[in-house]
Write an enzyme that holds these catalytic residues in place. Structure first.
Site, PDB file in Angstrom:
ATOM      1  N   ASN A 234      -5.185   2.235 -13.409  1.00 44.27           N
ATOM      2  CA  ASN A 234      -4.187   1.364 -12.788  1.00 44.27           C
ATOM      3  C   ASN A 234      -2.806   1.989 -12.917  1.00 44.27           C
ATOM      4  O   ASN A 234      -2.556   2.765 -13.830  1.00 44.27           O
ATOM      5  CB  ASN A 234      -4.191  -0.003 -13.499  1.00 44.27           C
ATOM      6  CG  ASN A 234      -3.238  -0.990 -12.862  1.00 44.27           C
ATOM      7  OD1 ASN A 234      -3.134  -1.061 -11.631  1.00 44.27           O
ATOM      8  ND2 ASN A 234      -2.518  -1.750 -13.670  1.00 44.27           N
TER       9      ASN A 234
ATOM     10  N   GLY B 256       0.784  -1.236   0.000  1.00 47.43           N
ATOM     11  CA  GLY B 256       0.000   0.000   0.000  1.00 47.43           C
ATOM     12  C   GLY B 256       0.813   1.282   0.000  1.00 47.43           C
ATOM     13  O   GLY B 256       0.324   2.325   0.435  1.00 47.43           O
ATOM     14  N   SER B 257       2.034   1.241  -0.543  1.00 49.41           N
ATOM     15  CA  SER B 257       2.812   2.489  -0.567  1.00 49.41           C
ATOM     16  C   SER B 257       2.176   3.491  -1.534  1.00 49.41           C
ATOM     17  O   SER B 257       2.219   4.702  -1.298  1.00 49.41           O
ATOM     18  CB  SER B 257       4.276   2.233  -0.917  1.00 49.41           C
ATOM     19  OG  SER B 257       4.402   1.800  -2.249  1.00 49.41           O
ATOM     20  N   ASN B 258       1.559   3.000  -2.600  1.00 50.40           N
ATOM     21  CA  ASN B 258       0.872   3.925  -3.512  1.00 50.40           C
ATOM     22  C   ASN B 258      -0.397   4.494  -2.893  1.00 50.40           C
ATOM     23  O   ASN B 258      -0.707   5.670  -3.065  1.00 50.40           O
ATOM     24  CB  ASN B 258       0.563   3.235  -4.844  1.00 50.40           C
ATOM     25  CG  ASN B 258       1.766   3.211  -5.756  1.00 50.40           C
ATOM     26  OD1 ASN B 258       2.114   4.212  -6.367  1.00 50.40           O
ATOM     27  ND2 ASN B 258       2.447   2.073  -5.809  1.00 50.40           N
TER      28      ASN B 258
ATOM     29  N   HIS C 168       1.239   0.785 -13.243  1.00 44.85           N
ATOM     30  CA  HIS C 168       2.024  -0.413 -13.566  1.00 44.85           C
ATOM     31  C   HIS C 168       3.508  -0.033 -13.658  1.00 44.85           C
ATOM     32  O   HIS C 168       3.849   0.967 -14.301  1.00 44.85           O
ATOM     33  CB  HIS C 168       1.527  -0.993 -14.897  1.00 44.85           C
ATOM     34  CG  HIS C 168       2.247  -2.240 -15.276  1.00 44.85           C
ATOM     35  ND1 HIS C 168       1.925  -3.475 -14.735  1.00 44.85           N
ATOM     36  CD2 HIS C 168       3.306  -2.448 -16.099  1.00 44.85           C
ATOM     37  CE1 HIS C 168       2.743  -4.389 -15.229  1.00 44.85           C
ATOM     38  NE2 HIS C 168       3.590  -3.791 -16.052  1.00 44.85           N
TER      39      HIS C 168
ATOM     40  N   LYS D 222     -15.524 -15.234  -9.954  1.00 48.28           N
ATOM     41  CA  LYS D 222     -15.134 -13.819 -10.060  1.00 48.28           C
ATOM     42  C   LYS D 222     -16.382 -12.948 -10.195  1.00 48.28           C
ATOM     43  O   LYS D 222     -16.502 -11.913  -9.540  1.00 48.28           O
ATOM     44  CB  LYS D 222     -14.223 -13.629 -11.275  1.00 48.28           C
ATOM     45  CG  LYS D 222     -13.693 -12.210 -11.408  1.00 48.28           C
ATOM     46  CD  LYS D 222     -13.029 -11.976 -12.754  1.00 48.28           C
ATOM     47  CE  LYS D 222     -11.615 -12.465 -12.804  1.00 48.28           C
ATOM     48  NZ  LYS D 222     -10.659 -11.565 -12.151  1.00 48.28           N
TER      49      LYS D 222
ATOM     50  N   MET E 156      -3.878  -7.113  -7.172  1.00 48.12           N
ATOM     51  CA  MET E 156      -3.282  -8.181  -7.975  1.00 48.12           C
ATOM     52  C   MET E 156      -4.325  -9.100  -8.623  1.00 48.12           C
ATOM     53  O   MET E 156      -4.140 -10.315  -8.673  1.00 48.12           O
ATOM     54  CB  MET E 156      -2.298  -8.988  -7.119  1.00 48.12           C
ATOM     55  CG  MET E 156      -1.172  -8.157  -6.521  1.00 48.12           C
ATOM     56  SD  MET E 156      -0.271  -7.192  -7.774  1.00 48.12           S
ATOM     57  CE  MET E 156       0.780  -8.476  -8.434  1.00 48.12           C
TER      58      MET E 156
ATOM     59  N   ILE F 162      -9.498  -7.409 -13.550  1.00 47.07           N
ATOM     60  CA  ILE F 162     -10.876  -6.926 -13.388  1.00 47.07           C
ATOM     61  C   ILE F 162     -11.747  -7.593 -14.462  1.00 47.07           C
ATOM     62  O   ILE F 162     -11.422  -7.562 -15.647  1.00 47.07           O
ATOM     63  CB  ILE F 162     -10.931  -5.383 -13.561  1.00 47.07           C
ATOM     64  CG1 ILE F 162      -9.984  -4.681 -12.570  1.00 47.07           C
ATOM     65  CG2 ILE F 162     -12.355  -4.857 -13.431  1.00 47.07           C
ATOM     66  CD1 ILE F 162     -10.357  -4.764 -11.122  1.00 47.07           C
TER      67      ILE F 162
HETATM   68  C1  GRF Z   1       3.356  -1.038  -7.536  1.00 48.63           C
HETATM   69  O1  GRF Z   1       4.674  -1.161  -8.031  1.00 48.63           O
HETATM   70  C2  GRF Z   1       2.379  -0.921  -8.666  1.00 48.63           C
HETATM   71  O2  GRF Z   1       2.916  -0.351  -9.814  1.00 48.63           O
HETATM   72  C3  GRF Z   1       2.047  -2.364  -8.949  1.00 48.63           C
HETATM   73  O3  GRF Z   1       2.038  -2.988  -7.691  1.00 48.63           O
HETATM   74  C4  GRF Z   1       2.924  -2.293  -6.814  1.00 48.63           C
HETATM   75  C5  GRF Z   1       2.161  -2.002  -5.550  1.00 48.63           C
HETATM   76  O4  GRF Z   1       2.975  -1.478  -4.550  1.00 48.63           O
HETATM   77  N1  GRF Z   1       0.787  -2.455  -9.663  1.00 48.63           N
HETATM   78  P1  GRF Z   1       2.340  -0.846  -3.227  1.00 48.63           P
HETATM   79  O5  GRF Z   1       1.446  -1.918  -2.597  1.00 48.63           O
HETATM   80  O6  GRF Z   1       1.569   0.374  -3.616  1.00 48.63           O
HETATM   81  O7  GRF Z   1       3.513  -0.541  -2.344  1.00 48.63           O
END
Ligand code: GRF
Length: 190
Positions: free
Chosen positions: A107, A14-16, A109, A65, A90, A93
């Protein structure tokens, strides 16, 4: 006019999500829900820290799903959510979730798509020996990492790089790029 209501979907660290929440005052939308398909994932603690309600589900407890996505659509509609930001979610969809949110699922990536789609984009780029990789923010469609690209940023691979160092630099770019793109999208919603 009331603000757009959005959900972040995440499966792991969840860093993003955290980077998005740090900018929440200027995003132009309210993040009103974190959806997580991994009970116990670290992102859930981050949601607590920011006071964001969570919807956690275990896909293995659903028959298909379509069944869990149907439930997700109901939860999202109950909260009047109109945009979804995938941040390390992960799962692919399916059409059940895609149809009611068409053009409003985004998304991030960790590669310069269309290069290196899939789960291990950083490892694949590193293994291929490319000199340049990067980050892509794109709309979701039915494919795997194939939807229309919104924004990309390059990240160089240095001769003495390691996967860990490369990942760190890619994530630093992600954390700046994703909130910025969300702001752009919300501005063009007005
Ligand atoms: C990120 O590198 C994103 O690009 C990919 O999954 C990773 C998630 O990282 N889809 P975080 O959980 O947000 O740290």
């Amino acid at each position: 006019m009331s603000k757009v209501r959005a959900a972040v979907f995440a499966s792991g660290t969840g860093s993003n999500f955290e980077a998005i929440m740090k900018e929440h005052k200027t995003l132009g939308c309210d993040i009103v829900l974190l959806v997580c398909d991994k009970p116990g994932a670290a992102v859930l603690k981050k949601a607590d820290k920011f006071g964001v309600p969570t919807y956690v589900f275990d896909p293995t407890t659903f028959s298909s799903k379509a069944a869990y996505e149907e439930k997700l659509v109901k939860e999202l509609q109950k909260l009047n959510i109109s945009w979804i930001f995938l941040a390390g979610y992960m799962r692919i969809i399916g059409s059940t979730l895609l149809a009611p949110f068409a053009g409003r699922i985004v998304n991030i990536h960790p590669s310069l798509l269309p290069d290196f789609p899939g789960k291990d984009a950083i490892g694949d780029a590193f293994g291929a020996g490319v000199k340049m990789t990067g980050v892509t923010v794109h709309f979701i469609d039915e494919g795997i990492d194939t939807g229309p690209i919104i924004e990309q940023e390059s990240v160089p691979v240095f001769p003495n790089d390691t996967i860990e160092k490369l990942k760190e630099r890619i994530q630093a770019v992600e954390h700046e790029l994703y909130p910025r793109v969300i702001k752009q999208l919300m501005n063009s919603e007005d």
